[in-house]
Design an enzyme around this catalytic site. Structure first.
Site, PDB file in Angstrom:
ATOM      1  CG  HIS A   1     -29.987  28.156  -9.960  1.00  0.00           C
ATOM      2  ND1 HIS A   1     -30.439  26.861  -9.866  1.00  0.00           N
ATOM      3  CD2 HIS A   1     -31.052  28.941  -9.621  1.00  0.00           C
ATOM      4  CE1 HIS A   1     -31.706  26.858  -9.496  1.00  0.00           C
ATOM      5  NE2 HIS A   1     -32.097  28.109  -9.326  1.00  0.00           N
TER       6      HIS A   1
ATOM      7  CG  HIS B   1     -32.144  33.431  -8.474  1.00  0.00           C
ATOM      8  ND1 HIS B   1     -33.108  33.398  -9.451  1.00  0.00           N
ATOM      9  CD2 HIS B   1     -32.188  32.221  -7.873  1.00  0.00           C
ATOM     10  CE1 HIS B   1     -33.721  32.220  -9.433  1.00  0.00           C
ATOM     11  NE2 HIS B   1     -33.182  31.487  -8.472  1.00  0.00           N
TER      12      HIS B   1
HETATM   13  P1  5GP Z   1     -35.183  28.245  -8.624  1.00  0.00           P
HETATM   14  O1  5GP Z   1     -34.820  26.815  -8.945  1.00  0.00           O
HETATM   15  O2  5GP Z   1     -34.054  29.011  -7.997  1.00  0.00           O
HETATM   16  O3  5GP Z   1     -36.440  28.352  -7.809  1.00  0.00           O
HETATM   17  O4  5GP Z   1     -35.552  28.987  -9.959  1.00  0.00           O
HETATM   18  C1  5GP Z   1     -35.143  28.599 -11.229  1.00  0.00           C
HETATM   19  C2  5GP Z   1     -35.092  29.805 -12.121  1.00  0.00           C
HETATM   20  O5  5GP Z   1     -34.832  29.360 -13.440  1.00  0.00           O
HETATM   21  C3  5GP Z   1     -36.382  30.632 -12.182  1.00  0.00           C
HETATM   22  O6  5GP Z   1     -36.103  31.966 -11.800  1.00  0.00           O
HETATM   23  C4  5GP Z   1     -36.827  30.530 -13.637  1.00  0.00           C
HETATM   24  O7  5GP Z   1     -37.370  31.720 -14.115  1.00  0.00           O
HETATM   25  C5  5GP Z   1     -35.541  30.166 -14.354  1.00  0.00           C
HETATM   26  N1  5GP Z   1     -35.740  29.378 -15.546  1.00  0.00           N
HETATM   27  C6  5GP Z   1     -36.574  28.317 -15.689  1.00  0.00           C
HETATM   28  N2  5GP Z   1     -36.466  27.796 -16.940  1.00  0.00           N
HETATM   29  C7  5GP Z   1     -35.530  28.534 -17.578  1.00  0.00           C
HETATM   30  C8  5GP Z   1     -34.974  28.471 -18.908  1.00  0.00           C
HETATM   31  O8  5GP Z   1     -35.332  27.646 -19.728  1.00  0.00           O
HETATM   32  N3  5GP Z   1     -34.021  29.398 -19.213  1.00  0.00           N
HETATM   33  C9  5GP Z   1     -33.603  30.342 -18.312  1.00  0.00           C
HETATM   34  N4  5GP Z   1     -32.669  31.192 -18.736  1.00  0.00           N
HETATM   35  N5  5GP Z   1     -34.112  30.436 -17.068  1.00  0.00           N
HETATM   36  C10 5GP Z   1     -35.063  29.537 -16.699  1.00  0.00           C
END
Ligand code: 5GP
Length: 138
Positions: free
Chosen positions: A103, A105
């Protein structure tokens, strides 16, 4: 490299097992709002096919995701009258990744306004409204 695990939360969103506030979708990618937004309009772009992150993604997955990132980033910049856009992308735990489905951001940014700290749930009504705002600008 660790194998892709399809129990991750974004795979569940793709299967419709848990809800999300959708911003944009095409055959290959989905964009939806982050539930712990670090900026107003913080959203995520993912491929619809499995890969953990950039390190195991195919050229086709990356091309599709980046095309959607550019599309949504321009819409988010317009929707929030932003001065710029920050993209974030993390790879593996040591790289800051928490959800192991590729993903990117997208953060609309304004001069002099810092990103909020991570990990705080946003207001769902506000997030829903922001999703609609970006979608309308697409
Ligand atoms: P990363 O893996 O890039 O560190 O972050 C994962 C992102 O997923 C975080 O910004 C977190 O807020 C988001 N996130 C975690 N669980 C969920 C979810 O259930 N739904 C959504 N829409 N975002 C999520």
């Amino acid at each position: 490299m660790t194998a892709y695990d399809d129990t991750n939360i974004f795979a569940q969103i793709l299967r419709g097992e848990i809800p999300c506030f959708k911003v944009y979708e095409d055959d290959d990618t989905l964009c939806f709002m982050d539930i712990m937004p670090r900026t107003d309009g913080h959203c995520l772009v993912i491929p619809k096919t499995p890969c953990r992150n950039v390190l195991d993604a195919s050229d086709a997955q990356l091309a599709a995701v980046m095309s959607t990132v550019r599309k949504v980033a321009n819409a988010a910049k317009a929707a929030f009258d932003a001065d710029g856009i920050t993209l974030q992308q993390f790879n593996e735990t040591a790289g800051g990744q928490e959800v192991f489905h590729l993903h990117f951001h997208i953060h609309p940014r304004h001069e002099g306004v810092s990103m909020r700290p991570p990990g705080k749930m946003g207001d769902t009504d506000v997030i829903k409204g922001y999703a609609e705002r970006i979608s309308a600008a697409l």
